[in-house]
Design a protein around this motif. Structure first.
Motif, PDB file in Angstrom:
ATOM      1  N   TYR A  37      -8.441   1.362  -0.441  1.00  0.00           N
ATOM      2  CA  TYR A  37      -9.059   1.692  -1.712  1.00  0.00           C
ATOM      3  C   TYR A  37     -10.571   1.706  -1.505  1.00  0.00           C
ATOM      4  O   TYR A  37     -11.077   1.145  -0.539  1.00  0.00           O
ATOM      5  CB  TYR A  37      -8.701   0.646  -2.771  1.00  0.00           C
ATOM      6  N   ARG A  50      -2.423   5.546   1.310  1.00  0.00           N
ATOM      7  CA  ARG A  50      -1.400   4.502   1.314  1.00  0.00           C
ATOM      8  C   ARG A  50      -0.327   4.881   2.316  1.00  0.00           C
ATOM      9  O   ARG A  50      -0.034   6.069   2.495  1.00  0.00           O
ATOM     10  CB  ARG A  50      -0.829   4.364  -0.092  1.00  0.00           C
ATOM     11  N   TYR A  94     -11.686  -1.228   0.763  1.00  0.00           N
ATOM     12  CA  TYR A  94     -10.857  -2.427   0.774  1.00  0.00           C
ATOM     13  C   TYR A  94      -9.449  -2.087   1.252  1.00  0.00           C
ATOM     14  O   TYR A  94      -8.891  -1.057   0.848  1.00  0.00           O
ATOM     15  CB  TYR A  94     -10.747  -3.013  -0.631  1.00  0.00           C
ATOM     16  N   CYS A  95      -8.869  -2.938   2.064  1.00  0.00           N
ATOM     17  CA  CYS A  95      -7.458  -2.755   2.394  1.00  0.00           C
ATOM     18  C   CYS A  95      -6.611  -3.677   1.514  1.00  0.00           C
ATOM     19  O   CYS A  95      -7.075  -4.719   1.037  1.00  0.00           O
ATOM     20  CB  CYS A  95      -7.184  -2.982   3.867  1.00  0.00           C
ATOM     21  N   ASP A  96      -5.382  -3.244   1.331  1.00  0.00           N
ATOM     22  CA  ASP A  96      -4.479  -3.895   0.397  1.00  0.00           C
ATOM     23  C   ASP A  96      -3.090  -3.939   1.012  1.00  0.00           C
ATOM     24  O   ASP A  96      -2.669  -2.983   1.672  1.00  0.00           O
ATOM     25  CB  ASP A  96      -4.450  -3.108  -0.922  1.00  0.00           C
ATOM     26  N   LEU A  98       0.816  -4.709  -0.318  1.00  0.00           N
ATOM     27  CA  LEU A  98       1.710  -4.939  -1.450  1.00  0.00           C
ATOM     28  C   LEU A  98       3.116  -5.177  -0.916  1.00  0.00           C
ATOM     29  O   LEU A  98       3.694  -4.300  -0.275  1.00  0.00           O
ATOM     30  CB  LEU A  98       1.692  -3.739  -2.394  1.00  0.00           C
ATOM     31  N   ASP A 105       0.452  -9.152  -3.942  1.00  0.00           N
ATOM     32  CA  ASP A 105      -0.581  -8.183  -3.614  1.00  0.00           C
ATOM     33  C   ASP A 105      -1.771  -8.916  -3.003  1.00  0.00           C
ATOM     34  O   ASP A 105      -2.298  -9.852  -3.618  1.00  0.00           O
ATOM     35  CB  ASP A 105      -1.002  -7.434  -4.878  1.00  0.00           C
ATOM     36  N   TYR A 106      -2.185  -8.498  -1.826  1.00  0.00           N
ATOM     37  CA  TYR A 106      -3.269  -9.155  -1.115  1.00  0.00           C
ATOM     38  C   TYR A 106      -4.365  -8.134  -0.797  1.00  0.00           C
ATOM     39  O   TYR A 106      -4.075  -6.976  -0.483  1.00  0.00           O
ATOM     40  CB  TYR A 106      -2.765  -9.782   0.180  1.00  0.00           C
ATOM     41  N   TRP A 107      -5.613  -8.620  -0.854  1.00  0.00           N
ATOM     42  CA  TRP A 107      -6.771  -7.756  -0.622  1.00  0.00           C
ATOM     43  C   TRP A 107      -7.666  -8.343   0.462  1.00  0.00           C
ATOM     44  O   TRP A 107      -7.789  -9.563   0.607  1.00  0.00           O
ATOM     45  CB  TRP A 107      -7.595  -7.627  -1.904  1.00  0.00           C
TER      46      TRP A 107
END
Length: 117
Positions: A37, A50, A94-96, A98, A105-107
């Motif tokens: 993102y 994604r 930012y990477c994410d 899920l 959900d982690y960032w």
């Protein structure tokens, strides 16, 4: 403890390339949808790309044909190859992760990309 660590950002001229990295710690990498993102100052955070656990991908219209997301299960790392960069690509990226099982959900902490001459 889950941790996502981004790297690879920097300053690049228009038309240039950068490769972003996101290393994952503390999760079973294979059971997550992974995403990149970006958020420019004063703007909302938007999806860039994604990749699913099966390798399926989708991209924002603005980056199609220029950016490529990929994942390396052996290295627990997801990449974002960014080519033909434009000034409007300037943002914090930012990477994410899920979880497809728990929806947790982690960032990551973000990495800055600046495209300017």
């Amino acid at each position: 403890q889950v941790q996502l660590v981004e790297s690879g950002g920097g300053l690049v001229q228009p038309g240039g390339s950068l490769r972003l990295f996101c290393a994952f710690f503390g999760i079973n990498f294979a059971h997550y949808i992974l995403g990149w993102y970006r958020q420019a100052p004063g703007q909302q955070r938007d999806l860039v790309a994604r990749i699913t656990d099966g390798g399926g991908t989708n991209y924002a219209e603005s980056v199609k044909g220029r950016f490529t997301i990929s994942r390396d299960h052996a290295k627990n790392t997801v990449y974002l190859q960014m080519n033909s960069l434009k000034p409007e690509d300037t943002a914090a990226y930012y990477c994410d992760a899920l979880s497809i099982v728990t929806r947790s959900d982690y960032w990551g902490q973000g990495t800055q990309v600046a495209v300017s001459s």
